[in-house]
Structure formats: C-alpha cells, structure tokens
Design a protein around this motif. Structure first.
Motif, short mmCIF file in Angstrom:
data_model
loop_
_atom_site.label_atom_id
_atom_site.label_comp_id
_atom_site.label_asym_id
_atom_site.label_seq_id
_atom_site.Cartn_x
_atom_site.Cartn_y
_atom_site.Cartn_z
N GLN A 35 0.77 -1.34 -0.02
CA GLN A 35 0.04 -0.02 0.11
C GLN A 35 1.04 1.25 0.10
OE1 GLN A 35 -2.23 -0.55 3.61
NE2 GLN A 35 -3.76 -2.23 2.46
N ALA A 36 2.26 1.17 0.53
CA ALA A 36 2.74 2.45 0.54
C ALA A 36 3.34 2.73 -0.50
CB ALA A 36 3.98 2.14 1.54
N ASP A 37 3.61 1.83 -1.47
CA ASP A 37 4.13 2.24 -2.94
C ASP A 37 3.34 0.81 -3.71
OD1 ASP A 37 5.36 2.60 -5.17
OD2 ASP A 37 7.23 3.24 -4.48
N PRO A 38 2.28 1.02 -4.12
CA PRO A 38 1.69 0.01 -5.02
C PRO A 38 2.28 -0.44 -6.34
CG PRO A 38 0.12 1.78 -4.42
CD PRO A 38 1.39 2.29 -3.97
N VAL A 39 2.88 0.39 -6.88
CA VAL A 39 3.55 0.29 -8.11
C VAL A 39 4.98 -0.66 -8.00
CG1 VAL A 39 4.43 0.99 -10.37
CG2 VAL A 39 2.33 2.20 -9.30
N VAL A 40 5.59 -0.02 -7.58
CA VAL A 40 7.13 -0.71 -7.17
C VAL A 40 7.01 -1.71 -6.06
CG1 VAL A 40 9.37 -0.03 -6.48
CG2 VAL A 40 8.12 1.58 -7.84
N MET A 41 6.51 -1.68 -5.13
CA MET A 41 6.31 -2.60 -4.08
C MET A 41 5.20 -3.53 -3.73
SD MET A 41 9.35 -2.08 -3.02
CE MET A 41 10.82 -1.29 -2.90
N SER A 42 4.78 -3.50 -5.01
CA SER A 42 3.65 -4.72 -5.05
C SER A 42 4.25 -6.04 -5.00
CB SER A 42 2.90 -4.80 -6.60
OG SER A 42 3.95 -5.06 -7.52
N ASN A 43 3.49 -7.17 -4.90
CA ASN A 43 4.19 -8.42 -4.62
C ASN A 43 4.94 -8.77 -5.70
OD1 ASN A 43 3.40 -8.85 -2.17
ND2 ASN A 43 1.63 -10.15 -2.21
N PHE A 44 4.45 -8.58 -6.96
CA PHE A 44 5.47 -8.63 -8.27
C PHE A 44 6.63 -7.83 -7.97
CE2 PHE A 44 6.78 -7.74 -12.56
CZ PHE A 44 7.04 -8.83 -13.08
N GLY A 45 6.48 -6.74 -7.69
CA GLY A 45 7.77 -5.82 -7.66
C GLY A 45 8.89 -6.49 -6.56
N LEU A 46 8.12 -6.89 -5.39
CA LEU A 46 9.16 -7.38 -4.18
C LEU A 46 9.67 -8.71 -4.82
CD1 LEU A 46 6.80 -6.79 -1.23
CD2 LEU A 46 8.79 -5.80 -1.89
N LEU A 47 8.83 -9.48 -5.65
CA LEU A 47 9.21 -10.72 -6.22
C LEU A 47 10.48 -10.39 -7.25
CD1 LEU A 47 9.21 -13.87 -6.69
CD2 LEU A 47 7.63 -13.56 -8.34
N SER A 85 13.71 8.20 -3.32
CA SER A 85 13.81 9.59 -3.14
C SER A 85 12.65 10.15 -3.45
CB SER A 85 14.93 10.32 -3.82
OG SER A 85 16.00 9.71 -3.54
N ARG A 86 12.06 10.04 -4.53
CA ARG A 86 10.53 10.32 -4.97
C ARG A 86 9.67 9.97 -3.96
NH1 ARG A 86 9.10 9.67 -10.69
NH2 ARG A 86 7.55 11.30 -10.18
N TRP A 87 9.57 8.68 -3.52
CA TRP A 87 8.74 8.37 -2.43
C TRP A 87 8.76 9.18 -1.14
CZ3 TRP A 87 8.70 6.41 2.56
CH2 TRP A 87 7.34 5.92 2.84
N LEU A 88 10.07 9.44 -0.71
CA LEU A 88 10.40 10.47 0.59
C LEU A 88 9.66 11.59 0.46
CD1 LEU A 88 13.80 9.56 1.46
CD2 LEU A 88 11.82 8.93 2.68
N SER A 89 9.98 12.33 -1.00
CA SER A 89 9.39 13.61 -0.74
C SER A 89 7.64 13.85 -0.73
CB SER A 89 9.83 14.18 -2.28
OG SER A 89 9.05 13.48 -3.38
N ALA A 90 6.99 12.52 -0.99
CA ALA A 90 5.60 12.50 -0.90
C ALA A 90 5.03 11.84 0.13
CB ALA A 90 5.25 12.04 -2.16
N ASN A 91 5.76 11.22 0.86
CA ASN A 91 5.28 10.27 1.87
C ASN A 91 5.70 10.57 3.52
OD1 ASN A 91 3.49 8.04 0.64
ND2 ASN A 91 5.21 8.53 -0.69
N SER A 92 5.34 10.10 4.27
CA SER A 92 5.82 10.01 5.69
C SER A 92 6.25 8.73 6.55
CB SER A 92 4.55 10.79 6.63
OG SER A 92 4.91 10.50 8.02
N PHE A 93 7.27 8.73 6.89
CA PHE A 93 7.73 7.57 7.69
C PHE A 93 6.96 7.48 8.92
CE2 PHE A 93 12.32 7.96 5.93
CZ PHE A 93 12.23 7.05 5.01
N GLU A 94 6.42 8.69 9.63
CA GLU A 94 5.77 8.38 10.70
C GLU A 94 4.33 7.73 10.43
OE1 GLU A 94 3.50 11.58 13.45
OE2 GLU A 94 5.36 12.08 13.05
#
Length: 147
Positions: A35-47, A85-94
């Motif tokens: 959910q945090a990055d559905p395109v890059v970190m989908s289960n397919f992306g993780l695989l 880096s792009r993810w960091l600019s648009a999201n919050s670790f908190e």
C-alpha cells in the motif's frame, strides 16, 4: 581488482535483496509495504527484487568479464534510489511506522541500502574497466616464437 571483495559484495547484495524482502514483507504477506508504494512494491515488484538478488548471487560465481553485469546492477540500483527519493518527498515515515513497524523499517533502509550497493556496483564497473586490456577485442593473440 580484489576478487574476494567482489564476491563478498555480490553475495551481500543478494542476501540483502532476498532476506530483506522475505523478512520485511513477512513472506509477501505484509500489505502495508504494498500500500505504501503499490507500483514498485507490489508483490510482483517485491518478487522481482528477490530475482535481482538471485542475479547478484549468480554473478558472484563469475570470475571474469563482470564489467557490464556490474554496470547493469549499478543502473538498476540507481533506479531504486531515484524511486525511493521520490517516495520520500511525497510520504511520511511516521504514518508508515504507525501502520506497520516492518514496513516503516523497510522503507527507511531500502533506499540507503540501494545507494550503497549502487556505489559498489559502479566501483566494480569502473575497476573492471581499468583492469581490462585496451582494445582486447581487436588485438591479435600473441604468438610464441619457435626457434
């Protein structure tokens, strides 16, 4: 070029990719990462990250001609560093840590990890270039003289 250092670096990159994905995604069941990055970190992306890890482990068995493999690995890591880096600019670790500790840790370290290995692979690419003989493809093989 130090073959032992090369092998250790390639094995470390493989273990980080494979182990990191399997641990932090809890075996592909941690939907907070998806959910945090559905395109890059989908289960397919993780695989695919795991598959890259297998490629790094396979490359550790190569004893020569690693230059272009290392270059491809450096480019692949650069892509992930830019995406992170792009993810960091648009999201919050908190927010992510509040949702899931493992997802928060994963997103906190993956870009830094990829940056370090990008530098390693780039170093490997350039060191391999220095070590290879100039114009080796066009040079005739040396002949032994017989007397």
């Amino acid at each position: 070029m130090n073959e032992r250092l090369t092998n250790i670096g390639l094995i470390a990159a493989g273990v980080m990719n494979i182990g990191g994905v399997l641990v932090f995604s809890r075996g592909f069941t941690n939907t907070a990462i998806n959910q945090a990055d559905p395109v890059v970190m989908s289960n397919f992306g993780l695989l695919m990250i795991v598959v890259w890890g297998l490629a790094y482990l396979g490359a550790a068995t190569v004893t020569s001609g690693i230059r272009w493999i290392a270059g491809a690995f450096a480019l692949e890591k650069l892509v992930y560093v830019v995406v992170w880096s792009r993810w960091l600019s648009a999201n919050s670790f908190e927010e992510l840590y509040a949702k899931d500790l493992f997802a928060g840790v994963f997103f906190s370290i993956y870009g830094v990890n990829d940056f370090v290995f990008m530098l390693f692979f780039a170093w490997l690419f350039f060191k391999s270039r220095e070590a290879s003989p100039a114009n080796s493809a066009s040079s005739p093989p040396s002949e032994k003289s017989s007397s």
